[in-house]
Scaffold this motif. Sequence first.
Motif, PDB file in Angstrom:
ATOM      1  N   VAL A 122       3.545  21.167  12.757  1.00 18.10           N
ATOM      2  CA  VAL A 122       2.986  20.456  11.608  1.00 18.10           C
ATOM      3  C   VAL A 122       3.364  18.986  11.755  1.00 18.10           C
ATOM      4  O   VAL A 122       4.545  18.624  11.728  1.00 18.10           O
ATOM      5  N   LEU A 123       2.355  18.158  11.935  1.00 21.51           N
ATOM      6  CA  LEU A 123       2.541  16.728  12.176  1.00 21.51           C
ATOM      7  C   LEU A 123       1.936  15.959  11.015  1.00 21.51           C
ATOM      8  O   LEU A 123       0.733  16.079  10.741  1.00 21.51           O
ATOM      9  N   MET A 124       2.758  15.206  10.315  1.00 20.53           N
ATOM     10  CA  MET A 124       2.279  14.418   9.173  1.00 20.53           C
ATOM     11  C   MET A 124       2.877  13.024   9.261  1.00 20.53           C
ATOM     12  O   MET A 124       4.059  12.814   8.998  1.00 20.53           O
ATOM     13  N   SER A 125       2.056  12.064   9.654  1.00 21.19           N
ATOM     14  CA  SER A 125       2.553  10.714   9.827  1.00 21.19           C
ATOM     15  C   SER A 125       1.397   9.727   9.748  1.00 21.19           C
ATOM     16  O   SER A 125       0.240  10.101   9.924  1.00 21.19           O
ATOM     17  N   GLY A 126       1.744   8.476   9.509  1.00 21.47           N
ATOM     18  CA  GLY A 126       0.748   7.416   9.443  1.00 21.47           C
ATOM     19  C   GLY A 126       0.973   6.423   8.330  1.00 21.47           C
ATOM     20  O   GLY A 126       0.486   5.289   8.394  1.00 21.47           O
ATOM     21  N   THR A 127       1.729   6.811   7.303  1.00 20.47           N
ATOM     22  CA  THR A 127       1.963   5.892   6.184  1.00 20.47           C
ATOM     23  C   THR A 127       2.621   4.606   6.654  1.00 20.47           C
ATOM     24  O   THR A 127       2.233   3.502   6.225  1.00 20.47           O
ATOM     25  N   ASN A 128       3.600   4.708   7.541  1.00 21.14           N
ATOM     26  CA  ASN A 128       4.289   3.502   7.996  1.00 21.14           C
ATOM     27  C   ASN A 128       3.453   2.696   8.978  1.00 21.14           C
ATOM     28  O   ASN A 128       3.648   1.473   9.097  1.00 21.14           O
ATOM     29  N   ASP A 129       2.523   3.348   9.662  1.00 16.34           N
ATOM     30  CA  ASP A 129       1.568   2.600  10.478  1.00 16.34           C
ATOM     31  C   ASP A 129       0.711   1.718   9.573  1.00 16.34           C
ATOM     32  O   ASP A 129       0.481   0.539   9.864  1.00 16.34           O
ATOM     33  N   VAL A 130       0.244   2.298   8.454  1.00 15.14           N
ATOM     34  CA  VAL A 130      -0.530   1.522   7.488  1.00 15.14           C
ATOM     35  C   VAL A 130       0.317   0.394   6.925  1.00 15.14           C
ATOM     36  O   VAL A 130      -0.140  -0.756   6.791  1.00 15.14           O
ATOM     37  N   ARG A 131       1.554   0.689   6.592  1.00 11.79           N
ATOM     38  CA  ARG A 131       2.452  -0.325   6.026  1.00 11.79           C
ATOM     39  C   ARG A 131       2.607  -1.526   6.947  1.00 11.79           C
ATOM     40  O   ARG A 131       2.654  -2.680   6.505  1.00 11.79           O
ATOM     41  N   LEU A 132       2.657  -1.253   8.248  1.00 13.20           N
ATOM     42  CA  LEU A 132       2.873  -2.321   9.230  1.00 13.20           C
ATOM     43  C   LEU A 132       1.579  -2.925   9.756  1.00 13.20           C
ATOM     44  O   LEU A 132       1.600  -3.791  10.632  1.00 13.20           O
ATOM     45  N   GLY A 133       0.439  -2.475   9.226  1.00 15.34           N
ATOM     46  CA  GLY A 133      -0.830  -3.039   9.637  1.00 15.34           C
ATOM     47  C   GLY A 133      -1.343  -2.532  10.969  1.00 15.34           C
ATOM     48  O   GLY A 133      -2.222  -3.149  11.581  1.00 15.34           O
ATOM     49  N   LEU A 134      -0.818  -1.397  11.444  1.00 15.15           N
ATOM     50  CA  LEU A 134      -1.297  -0.816  12.697  1.00 15.15           C
ATOM     51  C   LEU A 134      -2.596  -0.057  12.443  1.00 15.15           C
ATOM     52  O   LEU A 134      -2.720   0.650  11.443  1.00 15.15           O
ATOM     53  N   THR A 135      -3.540  -0.176  13.343  1.00 10.98           N
ATOM     54  CA  THR A 135      -4.791   0.556  13.203  1.00 10.98           C
ATOM     55  C   THR A 135      -4.630   1.960  13.757  1.00 10.98           C
ATOM     56  O   THR A 135      -3.720   2.234  14.543  1.00 10.98           O
ATOM     57  N   ALA A 170      -5.050   2.888   3.703  1.00 16.37           N
ATOM     58  CA  ALA A 170      -4.596   4.267   3.912  1.00 16.37           C
ATOM     59  C   ALA A 170      -5.787   5.217   3.975  1.00 16.37           C
ATOM     60  O   ALA A 170      -5.827   6.123   4.815  1.00 16.37           O
ATOM     61  N   ALA A 171      -6.776   5.027   3.110  1.00 11.16           N
ATOM     62  CA  ALA A 171      -7.955   5.887   3.113  1.00 11.16           C
ATOM     63  C   ALA A 171      -8.749   5.711   4.407  1.00 11.16           C
ATOM     64  O   ALA A 171      -9.274   6.688   4.965  1.00 11.16           O
TER      65      ALA A 171
END
Length: 256
Positions: A122-135, A170-171
């Motif tokens: 189960v892999l759940m990640s991406g919020t911090n990518d959004v926070r840092l402006g990573l696409t 995020a969306a």
Amino acid sequence: MRRATFARVALVGAVVATLAAGCAAPPTDATSASGSGTSVQAAAAPGVAVAPSSGGVRVAIVGDSLTAGGGRLLSEGLTADTWMTYAQGNGVDYVGGYAKGGSTVQEQAAAVRPVDDVDVLVLMSGTNDVRLGLTFAESAASYDAIVDTIRPEHVVVAAIPPYDRAPRAAARYEGQLERYVADKGWTFTDPWGFARAGDVFAAGTTVDGIHPTTAGYEALGHALRDAVLDVAGPRAVAPQADSPADPADAAPGTTS
């Protein structure tokens, strides 16, 4: 000053330093955690037990603070704010993984280590990518790297929750992630229905616009447990083999 007085002063100083260290609050924001993490086998914090292996579905988890349980490391153990606390047991065995508060998918891909015989990741990640402006394009290969390291039978990628600080970003990331998962043949699931009010958190479901409440972590755990069992199915414990037949029980005219 006499030697005894010096000794008393030193002792008092040591006690004060110890108490100060013990009272320091751990980081709780997804953006503030520090320190390096390690892949861990299942471990529990005091008061939160890891369910014993039951021969059920073996589940590894990877993510950020939403998986670790606040701005901390998964290696510190499960807590009331770790969704796996509510997902494990009764046919679901937590077998390890990696999660660190504040980490990006890239950081997780670099830090995660293999876990043996994983049925479902189960892999759940991406919020911090959004926070840092990573696409998402910058992050996509890291999802692959995590899967390649764990090598599970099945992959469940969970949606990231609403992110009140940058809801549109995020969306957008979420939509690209869902399409990528479909192209890979993995399973995408959104366990955050209870917390969504459009692109932001519903009232009363978050503590800071990033993390859910403890009740939210419990709801998240139940939803992800259902997703795990949907893709892997509850694993039945194999019955014990019958003991060898007694030769005296053999039917007449037969040999054993």
